[in-house]
Design a protein around this motif. Structure first.
Motif, PDB file in Angstrom:
ATOM      1  N   SER A 126       0.827  -1.199   0.000  1.00 18.17           N
ATOM      2  CA  SER A 126       0.000   0.000   0.000  1.00 18.17           C
ATOM      3  C   SER A 126       0.868   1.258   0.000  1.00 18.17           C
ATOM      4  CB  SER A 126      -0.924   0.003   1.222  1.00 18.17           C
ATOM      5  OG  SER A 126      -1.724   1.180   1.244  1.00 18.17           O
ATOM      6  N   LEU A 127       1.903   1.278   0.836  1.00 18.61           N
ATOM      7  CA  LEU A 127       2.832   2.417   0.851  1.00 18.61           C
ATOM      8  C   LEU A 127       3.554   2.557  -0.480  1.00 18.61           C
ATOM      9  CD1 LEU A 127       4.446   2.121   4.412  1.00 18.61           C
ATOM     10  CD2 LEU A 127       2.824   3.850   3.613  1.00 18.61           C
ATOM     11  N   LEU A 128       3.932   1.426  -1.069  1.00 18.86           N
ATOM     12  CA  LEU A 128       4.611   1.437  -2.358  1.00 18.86           C
ATOM     13  C   LEU A 128       3.729   2.118  -3.413  1.00 18.86           C
ATOM     14  CD1 LEU A 128       7.099   0.271  -4.005  1.00 18.86           C
ATOM     15  CD2 LEU A 128       5.634  -1.695  -4.487  1.00 18.86           C
ATOM     16  N   MET A 129       2.453   1.755  -3.446  1.00 22.24           N
ATOM     17  CA  MET A 129       1.530   2.334  -4.408  1.00 22.24           C
ATOM     18  C   MET A 129       1.320   3.821  -4.142  1.00 22.24           C
ATOM     19  SD  MET A 129      -0.475   1.238  -7.003  1.00 22.24           S
ATOM     20  CE  MET A 129       0.063   2.640  -7.964  1.00 22.24           C
ATOM     21  N   GLN A 130       1.128   4.175  -2.879  1.00 18.78           N
ATOM     22  CA  GLN A 130       0.932   5.580  -2.531  1.00 18.78           C
ATOM     23  C   GLN A 130       2.137   6.426  -2.927  1.00 18.78           C
ATOM     24  OE1 GLN A 130      -0.498   6.201   1.585  1.00 18.78           O
ATOM     25  NE2 GLN A 130      -1.183   4.075   1.563  1.00 18.78           N
ATOM     26  N   SER A 131       3.334   5.909  -2.653  1.00 17.94           N
ATOM     27  CA  SER A 131       4.551   6.663  -2.962  1.00 17.94           C
ATOM     28  C   SER A 131       4.708   6.851  -4.467  1.00 17.94           C
ATOM     29  CB  SER A 131       5.776   5.950  -2.383  1.00 17.94           C
ATOM     30  OG  SER A 131       6.033   4.723  -3.051  1.00 17.94           O
TER      31      SER A 131
END
Length: 316
Positions: A100-105
């Motif tokens: 999820s963090l990867l996608m947000q970043s």
């Protein structure tokens, strides 16, 4: 005579200077300088692939539920760039959070860079269900035009981008462009991924593929992985949300999804040991019975029937 750069080029250069000045982007990274975990052997290229393949699989050992160890090959390589950044897989919940963090970043950073991108394939299917990555997925697929990949390769290849998770927590991600992106041929089947957005702490990454007009089919956009879509199915892109970030999706998303996965993919509420809860709008995990366990259960049933005992259901 005065030579003038194109307007977009001047803007891109000026914006790059601003990003570097405020430390949101760090340029020209090398792998050793960004590796966080150093206490293990780099296993990249141990999967036996030709040297012409830019991103090569690694020979890692994974412990199965039964305690056995099995080497990962292509399937593992398509999910994790583990060889250069870490030496282990992530637990289920930790992987979900980090993806999820990867996608947000990625979405935040591409927006900052002015690089238009959209989600595709299984990631788009996750959007269809609940605007989130499906929890059994361990990779993310996005697309952009070939000209956008060229811009990223020219000015942002091997750059480190800092994403602020909260006021006191941040993480660095690296953009890496495959130099073989310039070859649009289907014959270059070893390099179908044109770029990657990599979490340098966990090794998780996003596969970025470039789309370009098909050389012989009018009105068709294609990528090196041999996916072909009609221009009107992709453009104009729609605005939506994904993992709580603004995102672009293809215009005719339903048609693309049913073409790739079939109609059932948009309605089937049980898949890969997960059931979709329409109330919470979440995929909930359950442990299904393995084929070996089912076979053993069926043998037990037969023995019980021979002893005139009651049956126990062998469920999934």
């Amino acid at each position: 005579m005065i030579l003038r750069s194109p307007c977009w080029l001047s803007i891109a250069l000026a914006f790059t200077v601003l990003l570097l000045q405020y430390s949101l982007v760090k340029g020209d990274a090398d792998i050793e300088s960004v590796r966080i975990h150093h206490g293990y052997e780099d296993m990249s290229g141990r999967g036996g692939d030709p040297k012409a393949k830019y991103w090569r699989p690694s020979a890692f050992i994974h412990t199965t539920m039964a305690g056995r160890t099995t080497p990962y090959s292509m399937k593992y390589e398509t999910t994790l760039t583990r060889s250069r950044f870490t030496d282990h897989t992530l637990p289920y919940e930790e992987q979900k959070a980090n993806l999820s963090l990867l996608m947000q970043s990625y979405l935040s950073s591409m927006s900052d860079l002015g690089a238009e991108t959209w989600i595709i394939h299984g990631t788009l299917l996750g959007w269809w269900w609940n605007r989130k990555i499906m929890p059994w997925d361990s990779d993310i697929d996005v697309q952009m035009t070939n000209s956008t990949v060229h811009m990223l390769a020219s000015y942002y290849n091997m750059t480190i981008h800092t994403f602020h998770i909260s006021d006191d927590e941040k993480r660095d991600y690296m953009l890496e462009v495959n130099p073989k992106y310039k070859d649009p041929s289907y014959d270059d089947f070893l390099n179908v991924i044109d770029a990657r957005w990599i979490d340098i702490e966990t090794g998780l990454f996003i596969d970025i593929t470039a789309v370009r007009p098909h050389q012989s089919k009018k009105g068709i956009m294609c990528s090196k992985d041999q996916h072909e879509e009609k221009v009107q199915d992709i453009f104009p892109l729609r605005d939506s949300l994904f993992e709580d970030q603004p995102v672009k999706i293809p215009y005719n998303y339903a048609r693309l999804l049913t073409q790739e996965y079939g109609n059932a993919a948009l309605t089937k509420t049980e898949y890969s040991d997960h059931r979709f809860n329409s109330t919470s709008m979440e995929w909930e995990r359950f442990m299904s019975m393995s084929s070996q366990e089912k076979a053993a259960c069926q043998v037990s049933q037969a023995l019980l029937r021979g002893g005139r005992r009651g049956r126990t259901k062998c469920g999934g």
